[in-house]
Design an enzyme around this catalytic site. Structure first.
Site, PDB file in Angstrom:
ATOM      1  N   ASP A  13      -9.322  -5.604  -2.475  1.00 28.23           N
ATOM      2  CA  ASP A  13      -9.398  -4.297  -3.132  1.00 28.23           C
ATOM      3  C   ASP A  13      -9.923  -4.381  -4.561  1.00 28.23           C
ATOM      4  OD1 ASP A  13      -8.320  -3.205  -0.810  1.00 28.23           O
ATOM      5  OD2 ASP A  13      -6.274  -3.444  -1.525  1.00 28.23           O
ATOM      6  N   LYS A  16     -15.175  -4.283  -4.103  1.00 34.77           N
ATOM      7  CA  LYS A  16     -16.371  -4.936  -3.523  1.00 34.77           C
ATOM      8  C   LYS A  16     -17.313  -3.908  -2.917  1.00 34.77           C
ATOM      9  CE  LYS A  16     -13.587  -7.175  -0.825  1.00 34.77           C
ATOM     10  NZ  LYS A  16     -12.269  -6.798  -1.380  1.00 34.77           N
ATOM     11  N   GLY A  40     -10.658  -2.101   3.694  1.00 40.21           N
ATOM     12  CA  GLY A  40     -10.928  -0.696   3.390  1.00 40.21           C
ATOM     13  C   GLY A  40     -11.803  -0.678   2.162  1.00 40.21           C
ATOM     14  N   HIS A  41     -13.055  -0.326   2.324  1.00 40.82           N
ATOM     15  CA  HIS A  41     -14.014  -0.374   1.223  1.00 40.82           C
ATOM     16  C   HIS A  41     -14.427   1.056   0.878  1.00 40.82           C
ATOM     17  CE1 HIS A  41     -15.111  -4.741   2.581  1.00 40.82           C
ATOM     18  NE2 HIS A  41     -13.892  -4.624   2.106  1.00 40.82           N
ATOM     19  N   GLN A 221     -11.512  -8.656   1.945  1.00 39.95           N
ATOM     20  CA  GLN A 221     -10.334  -9.274   1.328  1.00 39.95           C
ATOM     21  C   GLN A 221     -10.721 -10.064   0.064  1.00 39.95           C
ATOM     22  OE1 GLN A 221     -10.571  -9.976   5.122  1.00 39.95           O
ATOM     23  NE2 GLN A 221      -9.864  -7.892   5.122  1.00 39.95           N
TER      24      GLN A 221
HETATM   25  P1  GDP Z   1     -12.658  -3.078  -1.885  1.00 42.21           P
HETATM   26  O1  GDP Z   1     -11.749  -3.250  -0.711  1.00 42.21           O
HETATM   27  O2  GDP Z   1     -12.791  -4.334  -2.679  1.00 42.21           O
HETATM   28  O3  GDP Z   1     -13.986  -2.498  -1.525  1.00 42.21           O
HETATM   29  O4  GDP Z   1     -11.938  -2.039  -2.852  1.00 42.21           O
HETATM   30  P2  GDP Z   1     -11.177  -0.689  -2.390  1.00 42.21           P
HETATM   31  O5  GDP Z   1     -12.181   0.339  -2.024  1.00 42.21           O
HETATM   32  O6  GDP Z   1     -10.107  -0.981  -1.401  1.00 42.21           O
HETATM   33  O7  GDP Z   1     -10.411  -0.339  -3.722  1.00 42.21           O
HETATM   34  C1  GDP Z   1     -11.080  -0.143  -4.913  1.00 42.21           C
HETATM   35  C2  GDP Z   1     -10.769   1.258  -5.427  1.00 42.21           C
HETATM   36  O8  GDP Z   1     -11.176   1.367  -6.763  1.00 42.21           O
HETATM   37  C3  GDP Z   1     -11.502   2.342  -4.677  1.00 42.21           C
HETATM   38  O9  GDP Z   1     -10.693   3.506  -4.673  1.00 42.21           O
HETATM   39  C4  GDP Z   1     -12.744   2.572  -5.539  1.00 42.21           C
HETATM   40  O10 GDP Z   1     -13.249   3.889  -5.416  1.00 42.21           O
HETATM   41  C5  GDP Z   1     -12.187   2.358  -6.908  1.00 42.21           C
HETATM   42  N1  GDP Z   1     -13.109   1.797  -7.893  1.00 42.21           N
HETATM   43  C6  GDP Z   1     -14.093   0.857  -7.724  1.00 42.21           C
HETATM   44  N2  GDP Z   1     -14.630   0.529  -8.917  1.00 42.21           N
HETATM   45  C7  GDP Z   1     -13.978   1.273  -9.838  1.00 42.21           C
HETATM   46  C8  GDP Z   1     -14.044   1.363 -11.276  1.00 42.21           C
HETATM   47  O11 GDP Z   1     -14.808   0.678 -11.936  1.00 42.21           O
HETATM   48  N3  GDP Z   1     -13.175   2.245 -11.878  1.00 42.21           N
HETATM   49  C9  GDP Z   1     -12.291   3.013 -11.184  1.00 42.21           C
HETATM   50  N4  GDP Z   1     -11.473   3.839 -11.845  1.00 42.21           N
HETATM   51  N5  GDP Z   1     -12.203   2.941  -9.834  1.00 42.21           N
HETATM   52  C10 GDP Z   1     -13.025   2.076  -9.192  1.00 42.21           C
HETATM   53  P1  IMO Z   2     -10.301  -5.385   1.465  1.00 46.05           P
HETATM   54  O1  IMO Z   2     -11.527  -5.884   2.172  1.00 46.05           O
HETATM   55  C1  IMO Z   2      -6.098  -5.920   0.412  1.00 46.05           C
HETATM   56  C2  IMO Z   2      -3.623  -8.107   3.297  1.00 46.05           C
HETATM   57  C3  IMO Z   2      -2.505  -7.326   3.957  1.00 46.05           C
HETATM   58  C4  IMO Z   2      -1.484  -8.439   4.135  1.00 46.05           C
HETATM   59  C5  IMO Z   2      -2.366  -9.631   4.525  1.00 46.05           C
HETATM   60  C6  IMO Z   2      -2.490  -9.855   6.027  1.00 46.05           C
HETATM   61  O2  IMO Z   2     -10.176  -3.901   1.450  1.00 46.05           O
HETATM   62  O3  IMO Z   2     -10.179  -6.011   0.119  1.00 46.05           O
HETATM   63  P2  IMO Z   2      -3.784  -8.586   7.967  1.00 46.05           P
HETATM   64  O4  IMO Z   2      -3.754  -7.154   8.397  1.00 46.05           O
HETATM   65  O5  IMO Z   2      -5.126  -9.068   7.543  1.00 46.05           O
HETATM   66  O6  IMO Z   2      -3.152  -9.498   8.975  1.00 46.05           O
HETATM   67  O7  IMO Z   2      -2.820  -8.642   6.673  1.00 46.05           O
HETATM   68  O8  IMO Z   2      -3.647  -9.354   3.997  1.00 46.05           O
HETATM   69  N1  IMO Z   2      -4.971  -7.526   3.424  1.00 46.05           N
HETATM   70  C7  IMO Z   2      -5.604  -6.885   2.436  1.00 46.05           C
HETATM   71  N2  IMO Z   2      -5.186  -6.542   1.191  1.00 46.05           N
HETATM   72  N3  IMO Z   2      -7.353  -5.642   0.803  1.00 46.05           N
HETATM   73  C8  IMO Z   2      -7.792  -5.996   2.023  1.00 46.05           C
HETATM   74  O9  IMO Z   2      -9.085  -5.879   2.403  1.00 46.05           O
HETATM   75  C9  IMO Z   2      -6.894  -6.611   2.919  1.00 46.05           C
HETATM   76  N4  IMO Z   2      -6.983  -7.047   4.202  1.00 46.05           N
HETATM   77  C10 IMO Z   2      -5.814  -7.627   4.485  1.00 46.05           C
HETATM   78  O10 IMO Z   2      -2.033  -6.314   3.114  1.00 46.05           O
HETATM   79  O11 IMO Z   2      -0.882  -8.743   2.910  1.00 46.05           O
HETATM   80 MG    MG Z   3     -10.003  -2.457   0.066  1.00 47.63          MG
END
Ligand code: GDP
Ligand code: IMO
Ligand code: MG
Length: 420
Positions: A13, A16, A40-41, A221
């Site tokens: 999270d 990416k 979840g991206h 991840q």
């Molecule tokens: P990922 O799994 O690495 O793609 O990241 P996620 O989408 O799960 O979580 C990142 C969260 O931060 C999302 O809600 C994005 O919309 C948000 N986000 C990404 N870059 C920025 C930033 O520079 N500032 C803020 N405030 N939010 C951001």
């Molecule tokens: P992105 O790509 C954050 C965590 C779960 C748990 C562990 C194992 O959005 O960064 P699983 O369902 O893979 O067996 O869970 O890994 N986890 C993540 N945490 N971002 C993710 O993906 C994750 N994918 C798995 O919360 O701790």
């Molecule tokens: Mg994510």
């Protein structure tokens, strides 16, 4: 053109998705290589929030070719939904027939095991990742390519090597009722349409690299969730770091390996977290950063940026440059702490110590305090627009990490980014 990889340096999270979406602006081949629908991206397209779980975060860029590689664990329901999104934006999705399918049995087992684990639960996303990965490594799972089979052959494929019988027995062992084998065959047959998106993804990737085209790998991840190098057993079941790419696609030369780090750090699920914050500040950062899981909606734990973890990720994944996301979320924090080193039994941890769960559970953290800033930075579009203290924070992390921070996120929207 380049071969570039984007990897998470923390516990996922890191943002990416937004970085991949940004880097795909001029098209090219973009490939997911690890994880599954546990990811979840989140991206913003003209103000609209789009959360992607399986296809690369570039699908809303018209003309891009978006690969779901052989190492991705696939939930076909989610895949179908995301292919529709890609088609609406004029991009292509190419599926590798070798990618393994997460069945309803896997999802059910994940839930049953977590529920039965009490205090030792991993805190998974309940998406069936672990059970599917077991079948994959055990050489008995079913793959996207099996969807091309006729019903009788599909039945036989599911029965081969006692796969179906064992899965069913495992679920019954928890006192639950599994989907019967015939039901699973029908379920699989319902996804035959996916076969029209099949392609030889490795060939496409290698041909593109051979003709000097742009290939971008999207990590899922983060380093600390890597099955081999992360905080086992509180990890996921695939290689989230750079080697996930070599292992599944054979690509091992990169022009850039971009490590994404939040300006602070979060974790969702269980396991060690040395710089975790509690109380008011944690709640404030969680709300300001909308730190709730993109896949599960669970509140993410929040903590200070950890340079020890960051340097570990840089070494383990051969990262060549960094991106810092969510710098805007730290606005208003008067004094920012950064984990500079760990002490184990009162002694500084050796620079090269492997950061296992056992180590991380025992360390105490030494912090360096840096000044915060009060100004809203969400409108800043160049480094010099940032308040001096924010510039100093970025430079401090660069110095400590020994790498340039080439992009800085100042908001969730597409254009809320500083390129350096
Ligand atoms: P990922 O799994 O690495 O793609 O990241 P996620 O989408 O799960 O979580 C990142 C969260 O931060 C999302 O809600 C994005 O919309 C948000 N986000 C990404 N870059 C920025 C930033 O520079 N500032 C803020 N405030 N939010 C951001
Ligand atoms: P992105 O790509 C954050 C965590 C779960 C748990 C562990 C194992 O959005 O960064 P699983 O369902 O893979 O067996 O869970 O890994 N986890 C993540 N945490 N971002 C993710 O993906 C994750 N994918 C798995 O919360 O701790
Ligand atoms: Mg994510």
């Amino acid at each position: 053109m380049t071969t570039t990889a984007v990897v998470g340096t923390q516990w996922g999270d890191e943002g990416k998705g937004k970085i991949v979406d940004t880097l795909a602006i001029e098209g090219g081949i973009i490939a997911r290589y690890a994880g599954g629908p546990n990811a979840g991206h989140t991206i913003y397209v003209n103000g609209k929030k789009v959360i992607l779980h399986l296809v690369p975060s570039s699908v809303t860029r018209p003309g891009t070719i978006n690969i779901v590689g052989p190492g991705v664990l696939v939930n076909p329901d989610i895949l179908l939904e995301e292919i529709v999104i890609a088609q609406a934006y004029g991009s292509t999705v190419l599926l590798d027939p070798a990618a393994h399918i997460i069945t309803p049995w896997d999802v059910q087992l994940d839930k049953l095991r977590e529920a039965a684990s009490g205090g030792s639960a991993i805190g998974t996303t309940l998406r069936g990742i672990g059970p599917c990965a077991e079948s994959r490594t055990g050489r008995r799972g079913i793959r996207l390519g099996d969807l091309a089979l006729h019903v009788g052959d599909l039945h036989a494929a599911l029965e081969a090597r006692n796969y179906a019988a064992e899965r069913i027995a495992l679920i019954k062992n928890y006192g639950a009722t599994p989907m019967p084998l015939d039901g699973l065959v029908v379920w699989c047959a319902g996804f035959r349409n996916l076969t029209q998106h099949f392609g030889d993804t490795r060939a496409v990737i290698h041909e593109t690299i051979g003709s000097s085209g742009y290939v971008l790998f999207e990590g899922a991840q983060g380093e600390q969730l890597d099955i081999d190098r992360g905080t086992y057993p509180f990890v996921t079941s695939t290689n989230t770091g750079i080697d996930g790419i070599a292992k599944t696609t054979g690509v091992r030369r990169f022009d850039k390996v971009i490590g994404v780090a939040k300006a602070y750090i979060t974790r969702v699920g269980n396991g060690p977290f040395p710089t975790k914050l509690d109380g008011e500040l944690a709640d404030k950062l969680r709300e300001l950063g909308h730190e709730y899981g993109s896949t599960t909606g669970r509140p993410r734990d929040v903590g200070w940026l950890d340079l020890v973890l960051l340097k570990y990720a840089i070494r383990m994944s051969g990262i060549t440059e960094l991106v810092m996301t969510k710098l805007d979320v730290l606005t208003g924090v008067r004094k920012i702490q950064v984990a500079a080193r760990y002490l184990l039994d009162g002694k500084p941890l050796d620079r090269l110590t492997t950061l296992t769960t056992e180590v991380l559970n025992r360390v105490t953290v030494e912090y360096v305090e840096v000044d915060g800033w009060q100004e809203d930075i969400t409108c800043c579009r160049s480094f010099s627009d940032l308040p001096r203290a924010a510039q100093d924070y970025v430079r401090f992390v660069e110095r400590e990490a020994g790498l340039l921070i080439t992009m800085i996120g100042v908001g969730p929207e597409r254009d809320a980014i500083i390129m350096r």
